[in-house]
Every structure is written in C-alpha cells, then in structure tokens.
Design an enzyme around this catalytic site. Structure first.
Site, short mmCIF file in Angstrom:
data_model
loop_
_atom_site.label_atom_id
_atom_site.label_comp_id
_atom_site.label_asym_id
_atom_site.label_seq_id
_atom_site.Cartn_x
_atom_site.Cartn_y
_atom_site.Cartn_z
CG ASP A 29 -2.03 1.01 1.15
OD1 ASP A 29 -3.20 0.59 1.17
OD2 ASP A 29 -1.74 2.23 1.05
CB ILE A 30 1.07 4.06 -2.41
CG1 ILE A 30 2.24 4.86 -2.94
CG2 ILE A 30 -0.18 4.89 -2.33
CD1 ILE A 30 3.42 4.04 -3.34
CD GLU A 88 -7.91 5.86 -1.40
OE1 GLU A 88 -7.78 5.81 -0.16
OE2 GLU A 88 -6.94 5.94 -2.18
CG HIS A 93 -8.44 -3.09 -1.87
ND1 HIS A 93 -9.42 -2.51 -2.66
CD2 HIS A 93 -8.29 -2.28 -0.80
CE1 HIS A 93 -9.83 -1.38 -2.09
NE2 HIS A 93 -9.17 -1.23 -0.96
CG HIS A 95 -6.54 -2.75 3.57
ND1 HIS A 95 -5.80 -1.64 3.24
CD2 HIS A 95 -7.78 -2.50 3.09
CE1 HIS A 95 -6.56 -0.76 2.60
NE2 HIS A 95 -7.77 -1.25 2.50
P1 AMP Z 1 -9.92 1.51 0.56
O1 AMP Z 1 -10.54 1.47 -0.84
O2 AMP Z 1 -10.64 2.48 1.46
O3 AMP Z 1 -9.79 0.14 1.16
O4 AMP Z 1 -8.45 2.10 0.42
C1 AMP Z 1 -7.67 1.93 -0.75
C2 AMP Z 1 -6.23 1.71 -0.37
O5 AMP Z 1 -5.48 1.67 -1.60
C3 AMP Z 1 -5.61 2.83 0.49
O6 AMP Z 1 -5.00 2.25 1.63
C4 AMP Z 1 -4.59 3.49 -0.45
O7 AMP Z 1 -3.45 3.96 0.22
C5 AMP Z 1 -4.27 2.36 -1.41
N1 AMP Z 1 -3.82 2.81 -2.73
C6 AMP Z 1 -4.44 3.69 -3.55
N2 AMP Z 1 -3.74 3.86 -4.69
C7 AMP Z 1 -2.63 3.07 -4.58
C8 AMP Z 1 -1.51 2.80 -5.41
N3 AMP Z 1 -1.37 3.39 -6.62
N4 AMP Z 1 -0.57 1.93 -4.97
C9 AMP Z 1 -0.70 1.34 -3.77
N5 AMP Z 1 -1.74 1.53 -2.93
C10 AMP Z 1 -2.69 2.40 -3.32
#
Ligand code: AMP
Length: 129
Positions: A29-30, A88, A93, A95
């Site tokens: 995760d970025i 988001e 995904h 975590h």
């Molecule tokens: P959520 O959809 O609320 O579970 O969160 C999406 C997750 O994806 C967040 O923790 C972000 O930091 C992560 N994220 C978003 N874009 C990227 C990316 N390009 N590379 C890695 N992680 C990402």
C-alpha cells in the site's frame, strides 16, 4: 474505465510488487498504516468482496494467507491484521497490516516511508514467499 489496481496489474502504474499468480496480485500500500501494509487483489475487477464468485473469494483468502505468513516473517509485529474497506478504490482488495498497536488498524495513523524502504520491505517479503 480500468481501476487503478487493474492498471497496476497491467504494469501501467508502478507498484512495489510482493507476489502474483494467474488470478491474484499483491503489492505494498502506497500510504501505509504501518510498515509492510500490503494489498491483495483478484485480477478480476469486481467492486465489492461480497460480489466475488465463491472460487475467487476462497482463492483470494488463500492467496492473502500465504502473503500474510511471509509478511509476518519479514516485519516485526504482534500479528498481521486483515481487513476489507473499499471506500476509496472500487476493486476488491484485502488489506494485510502488520499490527503492534490498535492504532495500526485505524487508517487514521499513517507512516511515511522512503522509496528505498518500500523496496527493501518488498524484497524481504518476496524472499519469504
Ligand atoms: P480503501 O478502498 O478504502 O480500502 O483504500 C484503498 C487503499 O489503496 C488505500 O490504503 C490506499 O493507500 C491504497 N492505494 C491507492 N492507490 C494506490 C496505489 N497506486 N498503490 C498502492 N496503494 C494504493
């Protein structure tokens, strides 16, 4: 339009890759809650985890379990937390978050890592897979 995670799978957007097989992909995760925070995704682009077909759901959990074990062997932590949010990015995904304290699971406390630190973690987890 392809999700940002489909673009990562296709190599159109860079990532710190941890693992990949025919159906699933894992990367750091970025914006991590904790060092080693990893995302496991199905290559099939589906928004909600409850909409996955049974095989993909089970396969994702099995894949995430393998990655979690490698992560736990690489990053000092009490355990690996597994959570699904998805507010988001509309592409399923899981975590995987190395937990030492409750705040690591909250998504309100973030850690800042240099590119070299992301690379070192990814390399270390890959070596344990
Ligand atoms: P959520 O959809 O609320 O579970 O969160 C999406 C997750 O994806 C967040 O923790 C972000 O930091 C992560 N994220 C978003 N874009 C990227 C990316 N390009 N590379 C890695 N992680 C990402």
């Amino acid at each position: 339009m392809a999700s940002i995670f489909t673009k990562i799978i296709n190599g159109e957007i860079p990532c710190y890759k941890i693992a990949e097989n025919e159906d699933f992909f894992a990367f750091l995760d970025i914006n991590p809650n904790a060092k080693g925070h990893t995302l496991c995704i199905p290559k099939k682009e589906v928004d909600k985890i409850t909409d996955l077909d049974e095989d993909t759901y089970s396969g994702l959990m099995s894949f995430a379990r393998k990655v979690a074990k490698a992560l736990e062997a690489s990053v000092p932590c009490k355990r690996i937390g597994m959570t699904v949010i998805g507010l988001e990015v509309p592409h399923v995904h899981v975590h995987l978050i190395p937990l030492n304290e409750m705040k690591d699971a909250t998504f309100q406390h973030k850690v800042s890592l240099k590119q070299s630190e992301f690379e070192a973690i990814a390399e270390s987890v890959r070596a344990k897979m």
